[in-house]
Write an enzyme that holds these catalytic residues in place. Structure first.
Site, PDB file in Angstrom:
ATOM      1  N   GLY A 144      -1.456   7.099  -2.539  1.00  9.88           N
ATOM      2  CA  GLY A 144      -2.797   7.111  -1.967  1.00  9.88           C
ATOM      3  C   GLY A 144      -3.637   5.925  -2.360  1.00  9.88           C
ATOM      4  N   HIS A 161       0.870  -1.166   0.000  1.00 10.42           N
ATOM      5  CA  HIS A 161       0.000   0.000   0.000  1.00 10.42           C
ATOM      6  C   HIS A 161       0.906   1.214   0.000  1.00 10.42           C
ATOM      7  CE1 HIS A 161      -3.657   2.340   1.002  1.00 10.42           C
ATOM      8  NE2 HIS A 161      -2.752   3.158   1.488  1.00 10.42           N
ATOM      9  N   CYS A 162       0.817   2.035  -1.008  1.00 10.33           N
ATOM     10  CA  CYS A 162       1.723   3.169  -1.133  1.00 10.33           C
ATOM     11  C   CYS A 162       1.018   4.441  -0.668  1.00 10.33           C
ATOM     12  CB  CYS A 162       2.158   3.317  -2.587  1.00 10.33           C
ATOM     13  SG  CYS A 162       3.380   4.609  -2.803  1.00 10.33           S
ATOM     14  N   PRO A 163       1.420   5.043   0.452  1.00 18.26           N
ATOM     15  CA  PRO A 163       0.749   6.265   0.902  1.00 18.26           C
ATOM     16  C   PRO A 163       1.046   7.446  -0.018  1.00 18.26           C
ATOM     17  CG  PRO A 163       2.525   5.666   2.398  1.00 18.26           C
ATOM     18  CD  PRO A 163       2.433   4.588   1.394  1.00 18.26           C
TER      19      PRO A 163
END
Lengths: 232, 182
Positions: A169, A164-166
């Site tokens: 997003g 999950h790449c912040p």
């Protein structure tokens, strides 16, 4: 005329995603870091276009800003595509399927004594003559296909889940991996390109008017000067 | 760009109800537990999309083995064709990369074309082969390519009337409850 609202599938999707534009845009809930990414990319590129490009276009070649614009457009398109598309979310099992799987598991495991932990729910499948264990997802109530994983931030099982790449997003999974990879690649190219031409610009100006005067005249280099200061 | 699926409940067409219902209506099924059979993925040849052709015992009395196996084998062939990497998919990828993937606003990928073919095939099979035997196959894309589910049509069907987005007429079907199947 009867007008009743048509319920879209995304409105009923369990999981912590936010949707926009009638389901065309699908993102994770926390978008703060994504806005930061946008700000950083657009900010640095606009500084480059505003302060360095006019000089470089005149003194070197107009192809330099043109290529920078193309690269910038590519980076933004890939970023938006990665952030807004479905990473490959697996739909949760409907009640009938969940019950069917429960019955299968009970048949395989037999009775469990009260107080004892139930054995982990694993299904062995043979892929190309190798035994692979498929894990059971308690939230989605499915046996995850190989290389699928459950994202706790988005609360979905994602096929070929990478991470999950912040910054983007969104999760990175099977359906947006290509765009994520192109985004990181093109962003690296853009960074190297801008950095190289920044140095060329400073060097060319220094040859003309001296280094200190150059720093005074080019506001675009200020971030690079302030950066070393915090270092002892 | 392929976005999240946008239609509501599964749109199923039953041949004998076709005359009385048109596309304004959605069917909602409330099936009891034992009415669905699930055909799982067959991973023996790798992670390519393929479903098991093993005949489930629950369908023994409902449908002939050969018909069922034919359906699953054709589905498997379609999926293999969709996932095939050859000249066309390579060209598509290169062209898409050069046009910043905007080309997909105009053309459809090969995979999407084959997926449409598959859903037409499943619909046709439902109408010709499975509905006369009181069964219904669901498109595996709706379940994330994990299972093909076969459900029995012996259940009560609740029909609710919704206006279709595309239609502008004021025709309204009546809301009825009926039980279908045998």
């Amino acid at each position: 005329m009867i007008t009743r609202k048509v319920t879209r599938k995304w409105e009923k999707l369990p999981g912590k995603n936010t949707f926009c534009c009638d389901g065309r845009v699908m993102m994770a809930r926390q978008k703060g870091v994504f806005y930061l990414t946008l700000f950083l990319i657009i900010g640095t590129c606009s500084l480059f276009f505003a302060f360095e490009c006019p000089y470089l276009a005149v003194h070197l070649s107009p192809a330099i800003p043109v290529f920078a614009v193309l690269l910038f457009v590519f980076v933004m398109a890939m970023l938006l595509r990665t952030s807004f598309s479905d990473p490959g979310v697996l739909p949760r099992a409907l009640p009938e399927e969940a019950n069917f799987i429960e019955m299968e598991i009970e048949a395989a495991n037999g009775n469990v004594m009260a107080g004892q932990r139930p054995p982990p729910r694993i299904k062995n499948v043979q892929i190309n003559n190798q035994i692979v264990k498929l894990k059971y997802c308690y939230t989605c109530k499915i046996f995850r296909p190989p290389r699928a994983s459950h994202c706790s931030i988005c609360d979905n099982c994602v096929d070929r889940f990478d991470h999950h790449c912040p910054w983007v997003g969104n999760c990175v999974g099977k359906r947006n991996y290509r765009y994520f990879y192109l985004f990181t690649l093109s962003l690296s190219l853009l960074t190297i390109y801008i950095f190289a031409f920044d140095i060329v610009h400073v060097v060319l100006r220094s040859v003309d008017s001296g280094f200190v005067n150059t720093i005074k005249e080019t506001p675009g280099t200020y971030p690079f000067i302030w950066a070393p200061e915090p270092l002892p | 760009m392929i976005s999240a699926p946008r239609t509501a409940t599964e749109r199923t067409k039953l041949p004998y109800c076709h005359e009385s219902f048109h596309n304004l209506q959605e069917l909602r099924h409330s099936a009891s537990l034992a009415n669905k059979v699930f055909i799982q993925r067959d991973y023996t040849d790798g992670t390519v999309c393929k479903f098991q052709t093993k005949f489930p015992s629950e369908l023994d009395s409902r449908i002939e083995r050969t018909l069922f196996e034919d359906t699953v084998k054709t589905l498997n062939n379609y999926y293999a064709e969709a996932e095939k990497i050859g000249g066309q998919s390579y060209l598509e990828g290169c062209l898409a990369c050069l046009t910043v993937y905007l080309i997909f606003l105009c053309i459809e990928t090969r995979y999407e074309k084959v997926l449409k073919k598959i859903s037409r095939y499943i619909q046709e099979q439902n109408e010709k082969v499975y509905a006369p035997r009181g069964l219904l196959i669901t498109d595996p894309i709706e379940r994330g390519m994990r299972v093909v589910s076969l459900q029995s049509l012996e259940m009560t069907i609740e029909i609710s009337v919704y206006e279709d987005r595309g239609s502008s007429g004021s025709s309204s079907g009546s809301s009825t409850t009926s039980s279908s199947g045998r």
